[in-house]
Design a protein around this motif. Structure first.
Motif, PDB file in Angstrom:
ATOM      1  N   ARG A  49     -49.572 -57.278  -1.069  1.00  7.51           N
ATOM      2  CA  ARG A  49     -49.237 -57.441  -2.476  1.00  7.51           C
ATOM      3  C   ARG A  49     -47.983 -58.295  -2.608  1.00  7.51           C
ATOM      4  O   ARG A  49     -47.837 -59.065  -3.550  1.00  7.51           O
ATOM      5  CB  ARG A  49     -49.009 -56.065  -3.099  1.00  7.51           C
ATOM      6  CG  ARG A  49     -48.730 -56.116  -4.576  1.00  7.51           C
ATOM      7  CD  ARG A  49     -48.697 -54.751  -5.153  1.00  7.51           C
ATOM      8  NE  ARG A  49     -47.350 -54.186  -5.039  1.00  7.51           N
ATOM      9  CZ  ARG A  49     -47.031 -52.981  -5.454  1.00  7.51           C
ATOM     10  NH1 ARG A  49     -47.942 -52.206  -5.983  1.00  7.51           N
ATOM     11  NH2 ARG A  49     -45.803 -52.533  -5.350  1.00  7.51           N
ATOM     12  N   SER A  50     -47.078 -58.148  -1.659  1.00 15.07           N
ATOM     13  CA  SER A  50     -45.809 -58.868  -1.694  1.00 15.07           C
ATOM     14  C   SER A  50     -45.362 -59.208  -0.287  1.00 15.07           C
ATOM     15  O   SER A  50     -45.674 -58.495   0.658  1.00 15.07           O
ATOM     16  CB  SER A  50     -44.727 -58.011  -2.358  1.00 15.07           C
ATOM     17  OG  SER A  50     -45.096 -57.671  -3.664  1.00 15.07           O
ATOM     18  N   VAL A  51     -44.606 -60.290  -0.180  1.00 18.71           N
ATOM     19  CA  VAL A  51     -44.042 -60.705   1.106  1.00 18.71           C
ATOM     20  C   VAL A  51     -42.612 -61.160   0.863  1.00 18.71           C
ATOM     21  O   VAL A  51     -42.337 -61.849  -0.120  1.00 18.71           O
ATOM     22  CB  VAL A  51     -44.844 -61.873   1.734  1.00 18.71           C
ATOM     23  CG1 VAL A  51     -44.158 -62.400   2.981  1.00 18.71           C
ATOM     24  CG2 VAL A  51     -46.261 -61.451   2.053  1.00 18.71           C
ATOM     25  N   ALA A  52     -41.715 -60.777   1.750  1.00 23.83           N
ATOM     26  CA  ALA A  52     -40.329 -61.234   1.690  1.00 23.83           C
ATOM     27  C   ALA A  52     -39.956 -61.785   3.057  1.00 23.83           C
ATOM     28  O   ALA A  52     -40.336 -61.227   4.082  1.00 23.83           O
ATOM     29  CB  ALA A  52     -39.409 -60.079   1.313  1.00 23.83           C
ATOM     30  N   VAL A  53     -39.215 -62.889   3.049  1.00 26.37           N
ATOM     31  CA  VAL A  53     -38.839 -63.542   4.303  1.00 26.37           C
ATOM     32  C   VAL A  53     -37.354 -63.869   4.265  1.00 26.37           C
ATOM     33  O   VAL A  53     -36.850 -64.369   3.261  1.00 26.37           O
ATOM     34  CB  VAL A  53     -39.630 -64.855   4.506  1.00 26.37           C
ATOM     35  CG1 VAL A  53     -39.200 -65.571   5.771  1.00 26.37           C
ATOM     36  CG2 VAL A  53     -41.131 -64.597   4.528  1.00 26.37           C
ATOM     37  N   ALA A  70     -45.803 -59.350  -6.458  1.00 25.83           N
ATOM     38  CA  ALA A  70     -46.329 -58.866  -7.721  1.00 25.83           C
ATOM     39  C   ALA A  70     -45.147 -58.689  -8.682  1.00 25.83           C
ATOM     40  O   ALA A  70     -44.013 -58.456  -8.256  1.00 25.83           O
ATOM     41  CB  ALA A  70     -47.037 -57.532  -7.511  1.00 25.83           C
ATOM     42  N   HIS A  71     -45.391 -58.800  -9.954  1.00 20.95           N
ATOM     43  CA  HIS A  71     -44.327 -58.759 -10.964  1.00 20.95           C
ATOM     44  C   HIS A  71     -43.377 -57.564 -10.790  1.00 20.95           C
ATOM     45  O   HIS A  71     -42.169 -57.714 -10.816  1.00 20.95           O
ATOM     46  CB  HIS A  71     -44.940 -58.738 -12.359  1.00 20.95           C
ATOM     47  CG  HIS A  71     -43.927 -58.667 -13.450  1.00 20.95           C
ATOM     48  ND1 HIS A  71     -43.127 -59.729 -13.779  1.00 20.95           N
ATOM     49  CD2 HIS A  71     -43.580 -57.639 -14.267  1.00 20.95           C
ATOM     50  CE1 HIS A  71     -42.309 -59.366 -14.759  1.00 20.95           C
ATOM     51  NE2 HIS A  71     -42.569 -58.122 -15.093  1.00 20.95           N
ATOM     52  N   GLY A  72     -43.917 -56.391 -10.571  1.00 25.81           N
ATOM     53  CA  GLY A  72     -43.085 -55.199 -10.481  1.00 25.81           C
ATOM     54  C   GLY A  72     -42.294 -55.062  -9.199  1.00 25.81           C
ATOM     55  O   GLY A  72     -41.411 -54.218  -9.089  1.00 25.81           O
TER      56      GLY A  72
END
Length: 93
Positions: A49-53, A70-72
């Protein structure tokens, strides 16, 4: 000169070398590529749903953060990336 060669010359296009340069096997680079491939596989399967790098330059002088989410999820990811970035900077000292 062929039509293709003339077109490339006229367009100021630089051709790539015919073969890729040999790369020295490096455990750190291999580890980064493996992590990215794992994340790409999960994304293709629709399991993310989300990825952070957090990216750190070779000399450690630059740290960047990127995310797709995702927005939230945005506030949570930014907070986690900030904490991780600070931890990474502290660890390099």
């Amino acid at each position: 000169m062929s039509k293709i060669e003339r077109a490339l010359t006229d367009a100021n296009v630089v051709a790539f070398p015919s073969a890729a340069a040999e790369a020295v096997a490096d455990e750190n680079v291999a580890s980064i590529i493996e992590v990215l491939q794992d994340q790409l596989k999960l994304a293709r399967e629709g399991k993310l749903r989300s990825v952070a790098v957090v990216s750190v330059s070779q000399d450690g002088g630059a740290i960047g953060t990127q995310w797709s989410c995702a927005h939230g999820d945005v506030a949570s990811l930014i907070g986690k990336l900030t904490v991780l970035s600070h931890d990474m900077m502290a660890a390099r000292n």
